[in-house]
Design an enzyme around this catalytic site. Structure first.
Site, PDB file in Angstrom:
ATOM      1  N   GLY A  34     -19.435  -7.573 -10.663  1.00  0.00           N
ATOM      2  CA  GLY A  34     -18.028  -7.888 -10.400  1.00  0.00           C
ATOM      3  C   GLY A  34     -17.307  -6.591 -10.122  1.00  0.00           C
ATOM      4  N   GLY A  42      -6.591  -6.567   0.623  1.00  0.00           N
ATOM      5  CA  GLY A  42      -6.465  -7.785  -0.177  1.00  0.00           C
ATOM      6  C   GLY A  42      -5.598  -7.559  -1.402  1.00  0.00           C
ATOM      7  N   GLN A  62       9.397 -17.515 -23.499  1.00  0.00           N
ATOM      8  CA  GLN A  62      10.237 -17.242 -24.675  1.00  0.00           C
ATOM      9  C   GLN A  62      11.699 -17.635 -24.419  1.00  0.00           C
ATOM     10  OE1 GLN A  62       8.666 -16.365 -27.327  1.00  0.00           O
ATOM     11  NE2 GLN A  62      10.367 -15.984 -28.721  1.00  0.00           N
ATOM     12  N   GLU A  85      -9.959  -9.410  -7.445  1.00  0.00           N
ATOM     13  CA  GLU A  85      -9.843  -8.348  -6.422  1.00  0.00           C
ATOM     14  C   GLU A  85      -9.711  -6.963  -7.073  1.00  0.00           C
ATOM     15  OE1 GLU A  85      -7.829  -9.214  -2.772  1.00  0.00           O
ATOM     16  OE2 GLU A  85      -8.242 -11.356  -2.978  1.00  0.00           O
ATOM     17  N   SER A 100      -7.350  -4.569 -13.583  1.00  0.00           N
ATOM     18  CA  SER A 100      -6.388  -3.461 -13.769  1.00  0.00           C
ATOM     19  C   SER A 100      -7.129  -2.157 -14.020  1.00  0.00           C
ATOM     20  CB  SER A 100      -5.448  -3.764 -14.943  1.00  0.00           C
ATOM     21  OG  SER A 100      -4.581  -4.825 -14.607  1.00  0.00           O
ATOM     22  N   GLU A 101      -8.248  -2.258 -14.742  1.00  0.00           N
ATOM     23  CA  GLU A 101      -9.019  -1.047 -15.059  1.00  0.00           C
ATOM     24  C   GLU A 101      -9.632  -0.451 -13.785  1.00  0.00           C
ATOM     25  OE1 GLU A 101      -9.112  -3.971 -16.656  1.00  0.00           O
ATOM     26  OE2 GLU A 101      -8.234  -3.394 -18.576  1.00  0.00           O
TER      27      GLU A 101
END
Ligand code: COS
Length: 380
Positions: free
Chosen positions: A131, A242, A336, A363, A366-367
């Site tokens: 991935g 993308g 909330q 896509e 975050s890492e």
């Protein structure tokens, strides 16, 4: 530097907003509950030109720029992030890749029906064990002279069932590692292709996500994109664009939740006043508005760089990283603001919160975006 939209951009934005409000909003809760792919809505999206928004009109596209794409993605994602992922995959992973790197025959045969929305595309890179670590492709494409034979499994494929065209990344020469990877155009009804069960997801539930198995699938040599060994660069460049689409999608999820929160807080009363009059709510709305504005500017900047043919890898990763974090934070706060009503489906914000999560994952997580950004920072 200008911060105004052109008349054409405003028209696209308005058309996308109208489409989302009139076509996508009705039935959205049921589609999400039942994991029902909105094929009829995607068809209308194609008729309106949104499936090939940036494609040259000579290949059936709308010929718009990436700013227009960001605007349309934001509006559609405010309401339906499941339909918008079909749109983003088709536009920025499939059509853009084909238009930029495909040859004339490939464009005539495959890009044109995809850009017109007559066919849907899917991008097949991820695998059970590849991935984030995208160079570790286990799917093989054996060179047999005038054709390739593809074997392997692709995971988490958006549009997996409805797509007529797959772009498949596979390893031809493992010794060459990423330089031995190729990208292929594969017709989804080719013998040897089968699907796993539909994934039962937390969010974007009415989008289609499938595993796709390739068993001795024969692909003609003319369906390889670019030179032998170009496949990994093809995937990286395509994903870079993308990510602008996913950033805009995250922006839309955030702004959709924000708009609902503003509306609700002006209607709902507590302690003798609309809750919008209470500072606890005002501060939440202020944070949302500020972060969304920053995310929007980052999306526009990445889109503008792409339209100017300047390097946009870092800008698109930054936009995706930030917008997806804003989508998550904003939607949690929107629930909330809505209190108990936010926790039930009729008020839409719980769905947007579930839909936001995937924008931090697909896509490139975050890492992964931080890897791309930090490499750019260090390179200077
Ligand atoms: N444009 C063009 N080429 C690129 C590129 C880009 N944006 N990013 C990397 N490349 C090239 C590199 O230049 C290198 O080629 P050379 O050896 O010829 O120089 C090659 O690709 C391999 O790059 P690198 O050595 O950086 O590979 P890594 O294994 O370290 O991984 C990351 C690079 C992490 C950036 C990549 O694997 C990645 O983006 N992973 C996430 C994939 C993803 O988004 N998956 C989600 C599923 S798709 S929905």
């Amino acid at each position: 530097m200008k911060f105004t939209l052109t008349e054409e951009h405003k028209l696209i934005q308005e058309a996308a907003r109208n489409f989302a409000e009139t076509e996508l909003l009705p039935g959205i809760i049921e589609r999400d509950d039942n994991q029902q792919f909105a094929s009829d809505k995607v068809k209308v999206l194609g008729d309106l030109g949104f499936m090939g928004l940036m494609v040259d009109p000579k290949y059936g596209g709308a010929g718009m720029d990436t700013i227009a794409y960001v605007l349309a993605m934001e509006e559609i994602s405010k309401i339906d992030a499941s339909v918008s992922v079909t749109m983003s995959v088709n536009n920025s992973l499939v059509c853009w890749g084909l238009e930029t790197y495909g040859n004339e025959e490939q464009k005539q045969k495959y890009l044109t029906p995809l850009a017109k929305g007559e066919k849907i595309g899917a991008f097949c890179l991820s695998e059970p064990e590849a991935g984030s670590d995208a160079t570790s492709q286990k799917t093989t494409a054996e060179d047999k002279g005038d054709h390739y034979i593809i074997n392997g499994t692709k995971n988490w494929i958006t549009n997996g069932k409805s797509a007529g065209v797959y772009l498949v990344i596979a390893q031809t020469d493992a010794q060459k590692r990423h330089k031995g990877i190729n990208a292929f155009i594969v017709e989804s009804d080719s013998p040897g292709i089968s699907l796993g069960p539909k994934e039962n997801k937390l969010g974007i539930r009415s989008s289609e996500t499938y595993s796709i198995m390739f068993a001795d699938v024969k692909v003609p040599k003319e369906n390889r994109i670019g030179e032998d060994g170009f496949g990994f660069k093809f995937a990286m460049k395509t994903l870079s664009g993308g990510r602008i689409g996913i950033a805009a999608k995250a922006l839309g999820i955030a702004s959709g939740a924000y708009e609902l929160s503003v509306k609700y807080s002006k209607e709902r009363k507590a302690f003798g006043a609309e809750i919008a009059k209470h500072q606890a709510i005002q501060f939440k709305l202020a944070d949302m508005a500020t972060q969304i504005e920053a995310a929007r500017l980052m999306c526009f900047k990445a889109a503008w760089l792409k339209d100017q043919h300047q390097d946009y890898d870092q800008a698109s990763s930054m936009a995706k990283l930030y917008s997806s974090e804003v989508a998550m934070a904003t939607t949690v706060e929107a629930v909330q603001v809505h209190g108990g009503y936010g926790f039930v489906k009729d008020f839409h914000v719980e769905r947007l919160m579930r839909d936001a999560k995937i924008t931090q994952i697909y896509e490139g997580t975050s890492e992964i975006q931080k890897i791309v950004i930090s490499r750019g920072v260090i390179k200077g």
